[in-house]
Design a protein around this motif. Sequence first.
Motif, PDB file in Angstrom:
ATOM      1  N   THR A   1       0.810  -1.276  -0.188  1.00 38.95           N
ATOM      2  CA  THR A   1      -0.055  -0.187   0.012  1.00 38.95           C
ATOM      3  C   THR A   1       0.923   1.297  -0.161  1.00 38.95           C
ATOM      4  O   THR A   1       0.494   2.241  -0.580  1.00 38.95           O
ATOM      5  N   VAL A   2       2.029   1.169   0.896  1.00 38.55           N
ATOM      6  CA  VAL A   2       2.773   2.680   0.875  1.00 38.55           C
ATOM      7  C   VAL A   2       3.398   2.477  -0.339  1.00 38.55           C
ATOM      8  O   VAL A   2       3.528   3.665  -1.009  1.00 38.55           O
ATOM      9  N   LYS A   3       3.981   1.635  -1.084  1.00 33.67           N
ATOM     10  CA  LYS A   3       4.675   1.826  -2.222  1.00 33.67           C
ATOM     11  C   LYS A   3       3.718   2.252  -3.397  1.00 33.67           C
ATOM     12  O   LYS A   3       4.059   3.028  -4.443  1.00 33.67           O
ATOM     13  N   ARG A   4       2.417   1.657  -3.451  1.00 35.59           N
ATOM     14  CA  ARG A   4       1.413   1.869  -4.272  1.00 35.59           C
ATOM     15  C   ARG A   4       0.746   3.329  -4.340  1.00 35.59           C
ATOM     16  O   ARG A   4       0.451   3.831  -5.145  1.00 35.59           O
ATOM     17  N   SER A   5       0.536   3.877  -2.789  1.00 31.10           N
ATOM     18  CA  SER A   5       0.102   5.184  -2.539  1.00 31.10           C
ATOM     19  C   SER A   5       0.947   6.448  -3.427  1.00 31.10           C
ATOM     20  O   SER A   5       0.286   7.358  -3.422  1.00 31.10           O
TER      21      SER A   5
ATOM     22  N   GLN B   1      -5.569   9.640  -5.290  1.00 28.77           N
ATOM     23  CA  GLN B   1      -5.920  10.139  -4.061  1.00 28.77           C
ATOM     24  C   GLN B   1      -5.303   9.214  -2.980  1.00 28.77           C
ATOM     25  O   GLN B   1      -6.025   8.107  -2.572  1.00 28.77           O
ATOM     26  N   PRO B   2      -4.116   9.507  -2.582  1.00 24.53           N
ATOM     27  CA  PRO B   2      -3.440   8.581  -1.674  1.00 24.53           C
ATOM     28  C   PRO B   2      -4.022   8.493  -0.483  1.00 24.53           C
ATOM     29  O   PRO B   2      -3.920   7.119   0.417  1.00 24.53           O
ATOM     30  N   HIS B   3      -4.601   9.343   0.244  1.00 27.95           N
ATOM     31  CA  HIS B   3      -5.272   9.495   1.557  1.00 27.95           C
ATOM     32  C   HIS B   3      -6.537   8.316   1.528  1.00 27.95           C
ATOM     33  O   HIS B   3      -6.780   7.667   2.411  1.00 27.95           O
ATOM     34  N   LEU B   4      -7.333   8.302   0.513  1.00 24.83           N
ATOM     35  CA  LEU B   4      -8.335   7.581   0.311  1.00 24.83           C
ATOM     36  C   LEU B   4      -7.869   6.019   0.103  1.00 24.83           C
ATOM     37  O   LEU B   4      -8.494   5.054   0.826  1.00 24.83           O
ATOM     38  N   PHE B   5      -6.936   5.996  -0.485  1.00 24.33           N
ATOM     39  CA  PHE B   5      -6.262   4.557  -0.757  1.00 24.33           C
ATOM     40  C   PHE B   5      -5.960   3.912   0.468  1.00 24.33           C
ATOM     41  O   PHE B   5      -6.045   2.704   0.632  1.00 24.33           O
ATOM     42  N   LEU B   6      -5.004   4.974   1.122  1.00 22.77           N
ATOM     43  CA  LEU B   6      -4.294   4.424   2.430  1.00 22.77           C
ATOM     44  C   LEU B   6      -5.562   3.838   3.516  1.00 22.77           C
ATOM     45  O   LEU B   6      -5.558   2.785   4.137  1.00 22.77           O
ATOM     46  N   PHE B   7      -6.483   4.794   3.478  1.00 19.66           N
ATOM     47  CA  PHE B   7      -7.874   4.485   4.377  1.00 19.66           C
ATOM     48  C   PHE B   7      -8.555   3.051   4.112  1.00 19.66           C
ATOM     49  O   PHE B   7      -8.624   2.239   5.093  1.00 19.66           O
TER      50      PHE B   7
END
Length: 99
Positions: free
Chosen positions: A28-32, A37-43
């Motif tokens: 997830t961190v690599k892909r974000s 929208q990285p914040h939505l992806f991380l959540f």
Amino acid sequence: MTEALSLLLAFLIGLLAGVFFFGGLWWTVKRSLTVRQPHLFLFQSFVLRSSVVLLALYLCTATEFPRIISYMFGFLLTRHLVLRRLRITPAGQPERRLL
């Protein structure tokens, strides 16, 4: 004998849950870095990873305390191995060398 087997099974499932959780976190961190929208992806990733880990905990331990401890030991062992493999130390502490 079956009690020892159930503890071993909970430990192994904890290991697998740890691999899923921390491997998913790494991915997830690599892909974000590349998503819109990285914040939505991380959540979303956090909710998915946490749900799977908690579901595995609930299903394999049947709320029995020794199984929960065995599961958590496997999960935390995976965390320790991932941190050791990536050579990440807690903030502000120098990296310890064993050899």
